[in-house]
Design an enzyme around this catalytic site. Structure first.
Site, mmCIF file in Angstrom:
data_model
loop_
_atom_site.group_PDB
_atom_site.id
_atom_site.type_symbol
_atom_site.label_atom_id
_atom_site.label_comp_id
_atom_site.label_asym_id
_atom_site.label_seq_id
_atom_site.Cartn_x
_atom_site.Cartn_y
_atom_site.Cartn_z
ATOM 1 N N GLU A 100 0.809 -1.212 0.000
ATOM 2 C CA GLU A 100 0.000 0.000 0.000
ATOM 3 C C GLU A 100 0.845 1.266 0.000
ATOM 4 O O GLU A 100 0.468 2.275 -0.616
ATOM 5 C CB GLU A 100 -0.977 0.004 1.178
ATOM 6 C CG GLU A 100 -0.392 0.295 2.549
ATOM 7 C CD GLU A 100 0.535 -0.788 3.054
ATOM 8 O OE1 GLU A 100 1.506 -0.450 3.748
ATOM 9 O OE2 GLU A 100 0.294 -1.969 2.767
ATOM 10 N N ASP A 101 1.998 1.250 0.667
ATOM 11 C CA ASP A 101 2.835 2.448 0.707
ATOM 12 C C ASP A 101 3.357 2.793 -0.683
ATOM 13 O O ASP A 101 3.324 3.954 -1.104
ATOM 14 C CB ASP A 101 3.994 2.265 1.700
ATOM 15 C CG ASP A 101 4.655 0.898 1.575
ATOM 16 O OD1 ASP A 101 4.452 0.205 0.556
ATOM 17 O OD2 ASP A 101 5.377 0.521 2.507
ATOM 18 N N HIS A 102 3.852 1.788 -1.414
ATOM 19 C CA HIS A 102 4.348 2.034 -2.771
ATOM 20 C C HIS A 102 3.213 2.476 -3.693
ATOM 21 O O HIS A 102 3.384 3.397 -4.510
ATOM 22 C CB HIS A 102 5.006 0.774 -3.324
ATOM 23 C CG HIS A 102 5.458 0.920 -4.743
ATOM 24 N ND1 HIS A 102 6.618 1.571 -5.093
ATOM 25 C CD2 HIS A 102 4.882 0.524 -5.915
ATOM 26 C CE1 HIS A 102 6.754 1.560 -6.411
ATOM 27 N NE2 HIS A 102 5.711 0.929 -6.926
#
Length: 528
Positions: A305-307
């Site tokens: 999710e961060d990427h």
């Protein structure tokens, strides 16, 4: 010369030209990264401007930190955000945990109790009405355990600015102010520059396995964490983030050619994420995205999710805002201890598998940025292309190729050693009486000890030699990953499906009934 020989010669020279172009790209990006690292990590940056603005001009930050399990330095990492030199009425801290049975839960409660003047709140996933309420359902969100953990904290955020940070990261007391300055474009003297959509920090791992148990245990709340144990995986992780990753992270973010985000400490505006995850407002999305929810919930069916958040901010249109802004010099420190080589490999495999369908081109060429293969590209090009032979009299022999490869490797080792020695001094971090040992660096009293060159070289060689086998196993030979104690299959659309482990549940129940579970056995066995 026979036609077949001419054709073969052209093919070889064409391959050598490709190697030359690739080598120049790698050298350009890594040199840019090295320049930025040297320039911004030898002394602390200027003090931030935003905390000194009039109260009505200071942006309100909601800091969200998910936790699962206990790791070395957890209390100090969490406490670092309560000690920010930022107006307390403008900083809200949301700590998140899956359940009250999680061994991190008492530490989260303790750190909130130790800072009673902070606007802090503890969110427990099992109390989230969307997932477990009267009108909720456990499948209201996708399988990503981190997104499920922080969903409510995100929904109930105060103000517009969201600062997402992993629980095992320590930041300096001026981190919030410097991130805000970058995000909003604040400068000294009331000046403003173009704001950013998304800002983040360079992550570094500090392996503290060489410290004795008594000293290392001071990094934990008394009796609330695992004992420091020996493991070589931490050294490999430390080496990766301080060499290849640091150079390319700074280089790519400086040039701005692609999104490059690890996700340890990121800041953005909630209003922007809500807009960008709305199919009707963002043409980058496809019709199938309309049912994925909004905001952070949009990413609950994915692991990375961060990427993907960074990727969405990078590709979408937000007029008047720059894309990504790396806050140079303001690094995020992750202490680690006892990481095995197997855990390091699992972490790298997971990261490669979850991102390969996101940036497939970058994933496929990744082995070429590593020292052994990149040096091979350089030596092959220099000893094959006629131009280098005619102008510099470089011999076109296997011996010359081997000599150039060895010389390139020596230069690579020397540069990496000098770079890591500088980075681990941590001279860009502001230090005070609350700075823990792992964040003081090798040049300050009470900090960590520098690695002897022989020990450093073994870690460097181990990391470099494992790079290609890990890449091969991750990218070509599998699609499953282990994260936060669960198994997932990564699909080509980058979404994941949780794989039920029929053996895990009975074994865990058996250990619980026998009373043999420990904080370590109930931790996330982190490979994220």
């Amino acid at each position: 010369m026979p036609v077949s020989d001419v054709a073969m010669s052209l093919i070889v020279q064409g391959a050598a030209l490709v190697s030359l172009v690739w080598s120049l790209i790698v050298i350009t990006v890594s040199s840019t990264g090295i320049y930025k690292l040297v320039r911004h990590n030898r002394s602390p940056p200027s003090k931030p401007v935003s905390p000194l603005l009039d109260d009505n001009q200071v942006p309100h930050i909601t800091l969200i930190r998910p936790a699962k399990g206990v790791e070395v330095g957890l209390y100090e990492c969490l406490a670092s955000t309560f000690r920010q030199a930022y107006p307390k009425n403008k900083l809200t801290i949301h700590l998140c945990v899956a359940s009250t049975d999680d061994p991190a839960y008492p530490i989260l409660r303790q750190v909130i109790a130790d800072f009673p003047d902070a606007d802090a709140r503890l969110f427990v996933e099992e109390d989230d009405p969307v997932l477990h309420g009267v009108d909720g359902h456990v499948n209201s969100l996708g399988p990503n355990p981190k997104v499920r953990n922080i969903s409510r904290a995100y929904r109930e955020a105060k103000g517009d600015v969201i600062w997402m940070m992993d629980c095992n990261v320590w930041v300096s007391r001026y981190a919030a102010g410097r991130l805000i300055d970058k995000l909003f474009g604040f400068r000294l003297g009331g000046a403003r520059t173009t704001p950013y959509r998304f800002v983040h920090q360079l992550p570094l791992v500090v392996d503290i396995e060489t410290q004795n148990t008594e000293e290392a245990q001071t990094l934990l709340t008394a009796g609330a964490g695992p004992a420091v144990t020996m493991g070589r995986g931490g050294r490999l992780e430390e080496m990766f983030l301080a060499t290849t990753h640091a150079k390319f992270y700074n280089g790519i973010n400086s040039i701005g050619i692609a999104p490059c985000v690890l996700g340890k400490s990121n800041m953005f505006r909630k209003s922007h994420l809500e807009r960008l995850t709305d199919f009707k407002q963002n043409p980058v999305l496809s019709p199938s995205d309309a049912s994925r929810g909004r905001g952070i919930d949009f990413f609950s069916s994915y692991i990375c999710e961060d990427h993907l958040i960074g990727d969405l901010f990078f590709k979408s249109q937000l007029p008047g805002f720059r894309r990504h802004g790396l806050v140079f010099g303001e690094v995020a420190i992750q202490p680690t201890s006892g990481m095995s080589v197997a855990a390091y490999i699992a972490r790298r495999v997971r990261w490669l598998r979850v991102r390969k369908w996101t940036v497939i081109a970058a994933t496929l060429v990744e082995p070429g940025v590593e020292s052994f293969l990149c040096s091979l590209h350089i030596s092959f090009a220099l000893t094959t292309l006629p131009w280098f032979h005619n102008l510099f009299a470089i011999s076109q022999t296997w011996g010359a190729m081997g000599t150039i490869w060895a010389s390139t490797m020596i230069i690579w080792v020397v540069l990496d050693y000098l770079l890591t020695s500088m980075l681990f001094r941590l001279q860009s971090l502001d230090m005070d009486e609350n700075t823990p040992a792992f964040a003081r660096g090798t040049s300050r009293q009470g900090g960590t000890q520098g690695r002897p060159f022989s020990e450093w070289l073994l870690s460097w060689l181990g990391r470099e030699l494992l790079a290609l086998p890990i890449w091969t196993w991750a990218v070509l030979l599998g699609t499953t990953v282990s994260w936060r104690g669960n198994q997932f299959k990564v699909r080509m659309d980058m979404s994941v499906v949780e794989i039920e482990d029929k053996k895990r549940t009975p074994q865990l129940l058996e250990r619980q009934l026998a009373g043999t579970t420990t904080p370590r056995s109930r931790s996330k066995d982190r490979v994220d």
